[in-house]
Design a protein around this motif. Structure first.
Motif, PDB file in Angstrom:
ATOM      1  N   THR A  92       0.860  -1.172   0.000  1.00  0.00           N
ATOM      2  CA  THR A  92       0.000   0.000   0.000  1.00  0.00           C
ATOM      3  C   THR A  92       0.902   1.230   0.000  1.00  0.00           C
ATOM      4  O   THR A  92       2.082   1.146   0.351  1.00  0.00           O
ATOM      5  CB  THR A  92      -0.917   0.047   1.245  1.00  0.00           C
ATOM      6  N   VAL A  94       0.913   5.922  -0.053  1.00  0.00           N
ATOM      7  CA  VAL A  94       0.293   7.244  -0.133  1.00  0.00           C
ATOM      8  C   VAL A  94       1.216   8.108  -0.981  1.00  0.00           C
ATOM      9  O   VAL A  94       2.418   8.181  -0.723  1.00  0.00           O
ATOM     10  CB  VAL A  94       0.102   7.872   1.259  1.00  0.00           C
ATOM     11  N   ARG A 113      -3.787  13.753  -2.907  1.00  0.00           N
ATOM     12  CA  ARG A 113      -3.170  12.560  -2.355  1.00  0.00           C
ATOM     13  C   ARG A 113      -3.831  11.366  -3.027  1.00  0.00           C
ATOM     14  O   ARG A 113      -5.042  11.334  -3.212  1.00  0.00           O
ATOM     15  CB  ARG A 113      -3.371  12.454  -0.844  1.00  0.00           C
ATOM     16  N   TYR A 114      -3.000  10.421  -3.375  1.00  0.00           N
ATOM     17  CA  TYR A 114      -3.478   9.149  -3.907  1.00  0.00           C
ATOM     18  C   TYR A 114      -3.236   8.095  -2.836  1.00  0.00           C
ATOM     19  O   TYR A 114      -2.120   7.979  -2.313  1.00  0.00           O
ATOM     20  CB  TYR A 114      -2.707   8.745  -5.160  1.00  0.00           C
ATOM     21  N   TYR A 115      -4.268   7.336  -2.517  1.00  0.00           N
ATOM     22  CA  TYR A 115      -4.145   6.204  -1.605  1.00  0.00           C
ATOM     23  C   TYR A 115      -4.173   4.959  -2.477  1.00  0.00           C
ATOM     24  O   TYR A 115      -5.183   4.658  -3.103  1.00  0.00           O
ATOM     25  CB  TYR A 115      -5.268   6.219  -0.561  1.00  0.00           C
ATOM     26  N   ASP A 116      -3.024   4.308  -2.561  1.00  0.00           N
ATOM     27  CA  ASP A 116      -2.825   3.233  -3.523  1.00  0.00           C
ATOM     28  C   ASP A 116      -2.694   1.866  -2.862  1.00  0.00           C
ATOM     29  O   ASP A 116      -2.170   1.751  -1.753  1.00  0.00           O
ATOM     30  CB  ASP A 116      -1.527   3.462  -4.316  1.00  0.00           C
ATOM     31  N   ASP A 117      -3.156   0.858  -3.589  1.00  0.00           N
ATOM     32  CA  ASP A 117      -2.825  -0.534  -3.327  1.00  0.00           C
ATOM     33  C   ASP A 117      -2.068  -1.007  -4.564  1.00  0.00           C
ATOM     34  O   ASP A 117      -2.498  -0.741  -5.697  1.00  0.00           O
ATOM     35  CB  ASP A 117      -4.073  -1.393  -3.137  1.00  0.00           C
ATOM     36  N   ARG A 130      -6.497   2.673  -6.836  1.00  0.00           N
ATOM     37  CA  ARG A 130      -5.962   4.035  -6.742  1.00  0.00           C
ATOM     38  C   ARG A 130      -7.128   4.942  -6.372  1.00  0.00           C
ATOM     39  O   ARG A 130      -8.098   5.051  -7.109  1.00  0.00           O
ATOM     40  CB  ARG A 130      -5.344   4.428  -8.083  1.00  0.00           C
ATOM     41  N   GLU A 131      -7.056   5.565  -5.197  1.00  0.00           N
ATOM     42  CA  GLU A 131      -8.093   6.500  -4.752  1.00  0.00           C
ATOM     43  C   GLU A 131      -7.500   7.899  -4.724  1.00  0.00           C
ATOM     44  O   GLU A 131      -6.479   8.133  -4.087  1.00  0.00           O
ATOM     45  CB  GLU A 131      -8.612   6.125  -3.371  1.00  0.00           C
TER      46      GLU A 131
END
Length: 169
Positions: A92, A94, A113-117, A130-131
């Motif tokens: 994961t 950020v 900001r991108y919150y990624d897996d 990708r959020e």
């Protein structure tokens, strides 16, 4: 695998994930849809408040192409990447970034900001999810107050919204 080999592999994987993020930004700026498509896992998801960018690679690319059709020149500027490994093939992260973009006949500036897996798929790291969340965005001439006003997310043609990261004053 020895502890040293595992540590070296983790370093190599971290660089590969950082390269994935950087390639994604350059490909976005260049409308390089082939690289963008290859950046997402087969069942990759792209999402954010108020939009679903798809729940597989084809849907994500349909969303990206439609969005990019309404945007002129862009400049994605990577600020930071943090990565936490869940196992050898999943992580994961950020991503902090700034963007300049042409939209609706105006130049906009913003921070996201991108919150990624991330997932290792076919031997390569890709976005599993990708959020995108917005710190602030608005017309260039409004940036002087974009972090001091209550509604700092100001897309052309839309009502201003609060930041996804409001800070109590």
């Amino acid at each position: 695998m020895s502890n040293l080999e595992e540590r070296i592999q983790k370093i190599e994987d971290r660089f590969a994930i950082e390269d994935l993020v950087s390639r994604y930004f350059v490909a976005s700026d260049d409308n390089d849809f082939e690289v963008l498509e290859d950046s997402f896992a087969k069942d990759g998801i792209f999402t954010g408040p108020g939009f679903s960018g798809g729940s597989n690679r084809a849907e994500v690319m349909e969303f990206v192409r439609a969005f990019r059709a309404n945007v002129g020149q862009t400049v994605h500027a990577l600020n930071s990447v943090t990565v936490e490994f869940l196992d050898a093939d999943r992580a994961t992260g950020v991503v902090g970034a700034h963007i300049e973009l042409s939209m609706g006949g105006r130049t906009l500036f913003g921070a996201f900001r991108y919150y990624d897996d991330y997932v290792r798929e076919e031997g390569r790291w890709r976005f599993a999810r990708r959020e995108l969340l917005t710190v602030h965005v608005g017309r260039w001439e409004d940036i002087g107050t974009s972090l001091t006003c209550e509604n700092s997310v100001r897309w052309p043609g839309s009502e201003p919204l609060k930041s996804h990261f409001p800070r109590e004053r």
